[in-house]
Design a protein around this motif. Structure first.
Motif, PDB file in Angstrom:
ATOM      1  N   ARG A 141      12.586 -71.446  61.603  1.00  0.00           N
ATOM      2  CA  ARG A 141      13.064 -72.785  61.979  1.00  0.00           C
ATOM      3  C   ARG A 141      14.471 -73.032  61.418  1.00  0.00           C
ATOM      4  O   ARG A 141      15.331 -73.578  62.101  1.00  0.00           O
ATOM      5  N   GLU A 142      14.679 -72.625  60.191  1.00  0.00           N
ATOM      6  CA  GLU A 142      15.980 -72.820  59.557  1.00  0.00           C
ATOM      7  C   GLU A 142      17.033 -71.852  60.086  1.00  0.00           C
ATOM      8  O   GLU A 142      18.217 -72.154  60.070  1.00  0.00           O
ATOM      9  N   THR A 143      16.616 -70.690  60.531  1.00  0.00           N
ATOM     10  CA  THR A 143      17.569 -69.676  60.980  1.00  0.00           C
ATOM     11  C   THR A 143      17.857 -69.760  62.470  1.00  0.00           C
ATOM     12  O   THR A 143      18.658 -68.996  62.983  1.00  0.00           O
ATOM     13  N   GLY A 144      17.189 -70.669  63.172  1.00  0.00           N
ATOM     14  CA  GLY A 144      17.414 -70.771  64.605  1.00  0.00           C
ATOM     15  C   GLY A 144      16.777 -69.641  65.382  1.00  0.00           C
ATOM     16  O   GLY A 144      17.066 -69.455  66.561  1.00  0.00           O
ATOM     17  N   GLY A 145      15.916 -68.875  64.739  1.00  0.00           N
ATOM     18  CA  GLY A 145      15.248 -67.763  65.419  1.00  0.00           C
ATOM     19  C   GLY A 145      15.873 -66.410  65.125  1.00  0.00           C
ATOM     20  O   GLY A 145      15.411 -65.400  65.623  1.00  0.00           O
ATOM     21  N   GLY A 146      16.917 -66.389  64.312  1.00  0.00           N
ATOM     22  CA  GLY A 146      17.499 -65.103  63.923  1.00  0.00           C
ATOM     23  C   GLY A 146      16.483 -64.295  63.146  1.00  0.00           C
ATOM     24  O   GLY A 146      15.612 -64.853  62.473  1.00  0.00           O
ATOM     25  N   ARG A 147      16.552 -62.988  63.264  1.00  0.00           N
ATOM     26  CA  ARG A 147      15.626 -62.156  62.494  1.00  0.00           C
ATOM     27  C   ARG A 147      16.306 -60.870  62.062  1.00  0.00           C
ATOM     28  O   ARG A 147      17.295 -60.441  62.631  1.00  0.00           O
ATOM     29  N   MET A 148      15.724 -60.308  61.026  1.00  0.00           N
ATOM     30  CA  MET A 148      16.261 -59.097  60.420  1.00  0.00           C
ATOM     31  C   MET A 148      15.253 -57.980  60.596  1.00  0.00           C
ATOM     32  O   MET A 148      14.049 -58.212  60.626  1.00  0.00           O
ATOM     33  N   SER A 149      15.771 -56.751  60.690  1.00  0.00           N
ATOM     34  CA  SER A 149      14.888 -55.591  60.788  1.00  0.00           C
ATOM     35  C   SER A 149      15.572 -54.409  60.122  1.00  0.00           C
ATOM     36  O   SER A 149      16.728 -54.487  59.724  1.00  0.00           O
ATOM     37  N   LEU A 150      14.810 -53.335  60.012  1.00  0.00           N
ATOM     38  CA  LEU A 150      15.345 -52.070  59.512  1.00  0.00           C
ATOM     39  C   LEU A 150      15.233 -51.058  60.640  1.00  0.00           C
ATOM     40  O   LEU A 150      14.178 -50.937  61.259  1.00  0.00           O
ATOM     41  N   ASP A 151      16.309 -50.327  60.893  1.00  0.00           N
ATOM     42  CA  ASP A 151      16.211 -49.261  61.894  1.00  0.00           C
ATOM     43  C   ASP A 151      15.577 -48.041  61.223  1.00  0.00           C
ATOM     44  O   ASP A 151      15.322 -48.045  60.016  1.00  0.00           O
ATOM     45  N   PRO A 152      15.270 -46.990  61.975  1.00  0.00           N
ATOM     46  CA  PRO A 152      14.592 -45.821  61.383  1.00  0.00           C
ATOM     47  C   PRO A 152      15.340 -45.182  60.208  1.00  0.00           C
ATOM     48  O   PRO A 152      14.719 -44.576  59.340  1.00  0.00           O
ATOM     49  N   ALA A 153      16.655 -45.355  60.149  1.00  0.00           N
ATOM     50  CA  ALA A 153      17.438 -44.775  59.052  1.00  0.00           C
ATOM     51  C   ALA A 153      17.525 -45.707  57.839  1.00  0.00           C
ATOM     52  O   ALA A 153      18.142 -45.361  56.839  1.00  0.00           O
ATOM     53  N   GLY A 154      16.922 -46.896  57.918  1.00  0.00           N
ATOM     54  CA  GLY A 154      16.961 -47.830  56.801  1.00  0.00           C
ATOM     55  C   GLY A 154      18.130 -48.790  56.828  1.00  0.00           C
ATOM     56  O   GLY A 154      18.365 -49.510  55.865  1.00  0.00           O
ATOM     57  N   VAL A 155      18.866 -48.823  57.936  1.00  0.00           N
ATOM     58  CA  VAL A 155      19.989 -49.747  58.082  1.00  0.00           C
ATOM     59  C   VAL A 155      19.443 -51.116  58.478  1.00  0.00           C
ATOM     60  O   VAL A 155      18.589 -51.223  59.364  1.00  0.00           O
ATOM     61  N   VAL A 156      19.939 -52.160  57.832  1.00  0.00           N
ATOM     62  CA  VAL A 156      19.536 -53.527  58.145  1.00  0.00           C
ATOM     63  C   VAL A 156      20.225 -53.957  59.438  1.00  0.00           C
ATOM     64  O   VAL A 156      21.424 -53.736  59.625  1.00  0.00           O
ATOM     65  N   VAL A 157      19.448 -54.578  60.332  1.00  0.00           N
ATOM     66  CA  VAL A 157      19.965 -55.025  61.626  1.00  0.00           C
ATOM     67  C   VAL A 157      19.643 -56.514  61.788  1.00  0.00           C
ATOM     68  O   VAL A 157      18.524 -56.945  61.536  1.00  0.00           O
ATOM     69  N   LEU A 158      20.647 -57.279  62.196  1.00  0.00           N
ATOM     70  CA  LEU A 158      20.480 -58.689  62.526  1.00  0.00           C
ATOM     71  C   LEU A 158      20.264 -58.802  64.023  1.00  0.00           C
ATOM     72  O   LEU A 158      20.974 -58.162  64.809  1.00  0.00           O
ATOM     73  N   ARG A 159      19.288 -59.629  64.444  1.00  0.00           N
ATOM     74  CA  ARG A 159      18.970 -59.803  65.863  1.00  0.00           C
ATOM     75  C   ARG A 159      18.820 -61.287  66.186  1.00  0.00           C
ATOM     76  O   ARG A 159      18.386 -62.072  65.353  1.00  0.00           O
ATOM     77  N   PHE A 160      19.167 -61.604  67.412  1.00  0.00           N
ATOM     78  CA  PHE A 160      18.967 -62.956  67.914  1.00  0.00           C
ATOM     79  C   PHE A 160      18.683 -62.899  69.398  1.00  0.00           C
ATOM     80  O   PHE A 160      19.416 -62.277  70.156  1.00  0.00           O
ATOM     81  N   GLU A 161      17.599 -63.556  69.798  1.00  0.00           N
ATOM     82  CA  GLU A 161      17.165 -63.585  71.193  1.00  0.00           C
ATOM     83  C   GLU A 161      17.626 -64.887  71.834  1.00  0.00           C
ATOM     84  O   GLU A 161      17.487 -65.956  71.251  1.00  0.00           O
ATOM     85  N   LEU A 162      18.160 -64.764  73.041  1.00  0.00           N
ATOM     86  CA  LEU A 162      18.752 -65.906  73.724  1.00  0.00           C
ATOM     87  C   LEU A 162      18.267 -65.963  75.166  1.00  0.00           C
ATOM     88  O   LEU A 162      18.439 -64.995  75.914  1.00  0.00           O
ATOM     89  N   PRO A 163      17.658 -67.076  75.592  1.00  0.00           N
ATOM     90  CA  PRO A 163      17.224 -67.186  76.989  1.00  0.00           C
ATOM     91  C   PRO A 163      18.432 -67.249  77.927  1.00  0.00           C
ATOM     92  O   PRO A 163      19.439 -67.891  77.613  1.00  0.00           O
ATOM     93  N   VAL A 164      18.316 -66.604  79.064  1.00  0.00           N
ATOM     94  CA  VAL A 164      19.394 -66.581  80.053  1.00  0.00           C
ATOM     95  C   VAL A 164      19.371 -67.846  80.915  1.00  0.00           C
ATOM     96  O   VAL A 164      20.422 -68.328  81.332  1.00  0.00           O
TER      97      VAL A 164
END
Length: 154
Positions: free
Chosen positions: A82-105
């Motif tokens: 709720r505070e981040t507006g839906g942003g989320r964080m993940s780790l790729d297979p190599a352990g790199v942090v990835v920021l993601r955000f989904e946006l309706p078209v």
């Protein structure tokens, strides 16, 4: 304008509007890269079936000593959707942090896309600082690393 054509038009026009250095389309993958500066490339994937865009960017790879605390912080960030507006964080297979955000078209206009990209880049820069310093001290999330819900969600 239909979904894919609408997205293609937005991607064609957002480069000059947002001051991007380059926008490259990969039509066979329904994806684009957006070059913000020498150190920042955003990836945009279009899912026409669900009518959404997924923005993502590599944040960085934390030092080994900082990973446990950083991983906990990433999970807490994901829980604060709720505070981040839906942003989320993940780790790729190599352990790199990835920021993601989904946006309706649906109903997405150029000005909103430009604003989302600008905010996404600010958040990305905040998280890059956090990841670069992970392990040095207890990580704190600066305001720049939180996606303001009002700006993102509209």
């Amino acid at each position: 304008m239909a979904g894919r054509e609408h997205v293609q038009a937005l991607m064609r026009d957002v480069g000059p509007q947002a001051g991007l250095l380059e926008v490259t389309e990969f039509a066979e993958h329904d994806a684009w890269t957006l070059v913000v500066d020498d150190a920042t490339v955003l990836f945009v994937d279009h899912d026409d079936t669900d009518g959404r865009l997924m923005l993502s960017a590599e944040v960085g790879e934390p030092a080994e000593t900082g990973r446990p605390g950083l991983h906990e912080l990433l999970l807490r960030y994901n829980d604060a959707w709720r505070e981040t507006g839906g942003g989320r964080m993940s780790l790729d297979p190599a352990g790199v942090v990835v920021l993601r955000f989904e946006l309706p078209v649906q109903g997405l206009e150029l000005a909103r896309l430009q604003g989302v990209i600008g905010t996404f880049v600010e958040v990305l820069r905040g998280w890059r600082e956090i990841v670069a310093n992970a392990g040095e001290e207890a990580p704190a999330v600066p305001l720049a690393a939180m996606m303001p819900g009002g700006m993102i969600r509209g």
